[in-house]
Scaffold this motif. Structure first.
Motif: not given
Lengths: 202, 202
Positions: A66-71, A125-140
């Motif tokens: 829950a904490a990781i998802r919110r962060t 790990r999923a929310p971590v991966d999704e976040t970094l993945h989203w960020l890379r896509g957004r910047l791309a």
DNA sequence: GTCTATACGCGGATAGAC
DNA sequence: GTCTATCCGCGTATAGAC
């Protein structure tokens, strides 16, 4: 999810226990990581008892999720505020890189990749991966705009540049924490900006 | 520091107990970090008893310090083998970046910056800081050579570029571990190389 | 040098009362 | 919903025998 979702940051008295538990966990995960955070420490920081914690959550992994998802959600929202702003592609990337950060605390999402129990768990790990993945896509996407508009001189891969930007930030935290000073983060960022601006038509 | 310093990697039977303890600790620190590594786990991995461990070392921090120092030394030696090799400045930096790495394991030195008990201890943090500091300086020297030889087109700060290179590597590990695949590391590195080669006279 | 014994609080919960 | 009691093994040693 309960009544009165007051967005008070501190584990004050107005928020529900479940709310305080999640906030305390977010703070401790950022500070000490998953392995270094115990239920007891969370309870004390939240001002909640054992019974309360185990009533609202099934255990440490559940609460951490829950904490990781919110962060993760907050990180995305914060990045979007900068990346979705006005300005050229270069300007938005620069704004993202020069954004104010609590450099010595590191990235609350990225740091979790060094947590053995997090990497090993697909759920955590999923929310971590999704976040970094989203960020890379957004910047791309932004880099690609710059390429399409002729703002950036090709040949350049938008995906690659985006990954380099995110990696520089994540690695900048490592350098800063090693030296105990934010300076190293800034130096790395300025280097990247110098390289990038050289390929930009002003 | 005892007789027969056989450089056997595994915690086999030929090395002294103290030697096996240090090697086991290095492995566990890499895998699970300082907070996630217990004396008991070290003893089991080393095939040594409690008595043995506390005879050779005063406790966990002492043993960890020996392990971290050795890992730091090895990292420097390995980097020097690539950076001190032949070739142009760009070629040596490229060789460093494209070097074979156990990407998903991350950097055995850099990961320690996310360990709360390590950052908080000046003694444990020192070897980490020194290593990253040395690496940045070594790379900066190479970039400066390239600048002096006219291989790189200025204006560019050698210190900044060096920091960006190290940060990209450290952050590349974060991206790779988040996604569970080494691909993201490679993508970030290729982006940096593309940016850098654009400022290089071939 | 290494082994075994002992210690004491913490980590991470479960059970049942209020 | 929250509290208190209880559990059992682990974390991190120290003491003393061999």
């Amino acid at each position: 999810m309960t009544t009165r979702t007051s967005t008070s940051a501190a584990a004050g008295t107005t928020a529900s226990a479940s709310e305080r538990l999640v906030e305390a966990t977010r703070e401790l995960l950022w500070e000490r990581g998953y392995v270094g955070t115990s239920p007891k420490a969370i309870q004390q920081a939240a001002g909640a008892g054992q019974g309360s914690m185990y009533h609202h959550f099934t255990g440490k992994p559940d609460l951490a999720l829950a904490a990781i998802r919110r962060t993760a959600d907050e990180l995305r929202a914060g990045a979007e505020r900068v990346l979705g702003g006005p300005g050229s592609a270069y300007a938005r990337i620069e704004a993202y890189l020069l954004r104010e950060r609590d450099v010595l605390r590191g990235c609350p999402v990225g740091r979790l990749t060094m947590d053995p129990d997090v990497v090993v768990s697909d759920e955590l790990r999923a929310p971590v991966d999704e976040t970094l993945h989203w960020l890379r896509g957004r910047l791309a996407g932004i880099v690609q705009e710059g390429l399409d508009d002729g703002e950036f001189e090709g040949p350049l891969s938008a995906e690659e540049i985006a990954s380099t930007v995110v990696a520089t930030v994540q690695g900048g935290y490592v350098l800063a924490r090693a030296s105990g000073s934010p300076a190293a983060f800034d130096t790395a960022v300025r280097g990247l900006l110098a390289l990038l601006s050289a390929r930009t038509r002003h």
